[in-house]
Write a protein that holds these residues in place. Structure first.
Motif, PDB file in Angstrom:
ATOM      1  N   GLY A  81      25.735 -25.228 -17.565  1.00  0.00           N
ATOM      2  CA  GLY A  81      25.304 -25.326 -18.953  1.00  0.00           C
ATOM      3  C   GLY A  81      26.124 -24.479 -19.904  1.00  0.00           C
ATOM      4  O   GLY A  81      25.624 -24.056 -20.945  1.00  0.00           O
ATOM      5  N   GLU A 140      19.751 -25.009 -18.615  1.00  0.00           N
ATOM      6  CA  GLU A 140      20.363 -25.699 -17.470  1.00  0.00           C
ATOM      7  C   GLU A 140      19.419 -25.698 -16.271  1.00  0.00           C
ATOM      8  O   GLU A 140      19.284 -26.707 -15.570  1.00  0.00           O
ATOM      9  N   THR A 142      16.155 -25.585 -16.371  1.00  0.00           N
ATOM     10  CA  THR A 142      15.091 -26.544 -16.698  1.00  0.00           C
ATOM     11  C   THR A 142      15.568 -27.974 -16.462  1.00  0.00           C
ATOM     12  O   THR A 142      14.850 -28.801 -15.888  1.00  0.00           O
ATOM     13  N   ARG A 143      16.789 -28.281 -16.891  1.00  0.00           N
ATOM     14  CA  ARG A 143      17.353 -29.620 -16.703  1.00  0.00           C
ATOM     15  C   ARG A 143      17.483 -29.951 -15.218  1.00  0.00           C
ATOM     16  O   ARG A 143      17.117 -31.037 -14.769  1.00  0.00           O
ATOM     17  N   ARG A 144      17.975 -29.001 -14.426  1.00  0.00           N
ATOM     18  CA  ARG A 144      18.144 -29.221 -12.992  1.00  0.00           C
ATOM     19  C   ARG A 144      16.800 -29.428 -12.302  1.00  0.00           C
ATOM     20  O   ARG A 144      16.658 -30.284 -11.425  1.00  0.00           O
ATOM     21  N   LYS A 146      14.037 -30.544 -13.612  1.00  0.00           N
ATOM     22  CA  LYS A 146      13.508 -31.858 -14.007  1.00  0.00           C
ATOM     23  C   LYS A 146      14.156 -32.946 -13.160  1.00  0.00           C
ATOM     24  O   LYS A 146      13.477 -33.859 -12.681  1.00  0.00           O
ATOM     25  N   ARG A 147      15.466 -32.852 -12.972  1.00  0.00           N
ATOM     26  CA  ARG A 147      16.178 -33.830 -12.166  1.00  0.00           C
ATOM     27  C   ARG A 147      15.683 -33.810 -10.710  1.00  0.00           C
ATOM     28  O   ARG A 147      15.487 -34.852 -10.098  1.00  0.00           O
TER      29      ARG A 147
END
Length: 164
Positions: A81, A140, A142-144, A146-147
């Protein structure tokens, strides 16, 4: 016989006084080879300061570096990120724990209870990231996560065609 020569048999690290044990730990003797911590843009002095902070032990569980399976601690870092910073020194097991914190591996029942320790360690990074770097890292993570959550969705719906 191979065991008579002491080959292929792990030996415990010798118990040496701290002044001797710390000599050349993590540094190369040959000037044509880079030190392993160069990869993380750490000078030898930075690396020694990080070792002093950790007292040559894993910064999460406290296991001494010589007591790890590889006989040394690993440099833990966060990258993603747009943020990159060194957090500290960890044993392999706690480095795996940080993969779960960072969202590159799913939390399991044996590791989830240690999420608070992982977060506290992340916030106490050796390289003192800026607030902007921390915000980018958190976004980043949080994004990971979620994925990962989307990838490992547990469904209560029965599978068509019968049992698994």
């Amino acid at each position: 016989m191979i065991n008579d020569l002491g080959l292929g048999v792990p030996r415990p690290a010798p118990k040496l006084p701290p002044a001797v044990r710390r000599t050349d730990y993590g540094h190369r003797r040959r000037p044509d080879l880079a030190c392993p911590h160069d990869l993380y843009r750490l000078t030898c002095d930075d690396y020694e300061a990080m070792r002093d902070r950790a007292r040559d032990c894993c910064e999460i569980c406290g296991l001494h570096g010589h007591d790890t399976p590889r006989g040394a601690l690993v440099v833990d870092h966060f990258e993603g990120g747009g943020a990159r910073f060194v957090r500290g020194l960890l044993c392999d097991r706690c480095n795996s724990l940080m993969q779960r914190h960072d969202g590159t591996a799913p939390w399991g029942p044996k590791s989830l209870h240690r999420s608070g320790e992982a977060r506290a360690y992340h916030l106490n990074a050796f390289s003192n990231p800026t607030d902007e770097q921390r915000a980018r890292a958190d976004a980043e993570i949080t994004r990971r996560r979620k994925r990962l959550q989307d990838r490992y969705v547990v469904s209560s719906q029965p599978v068509e065609g019968g049992a698994l």
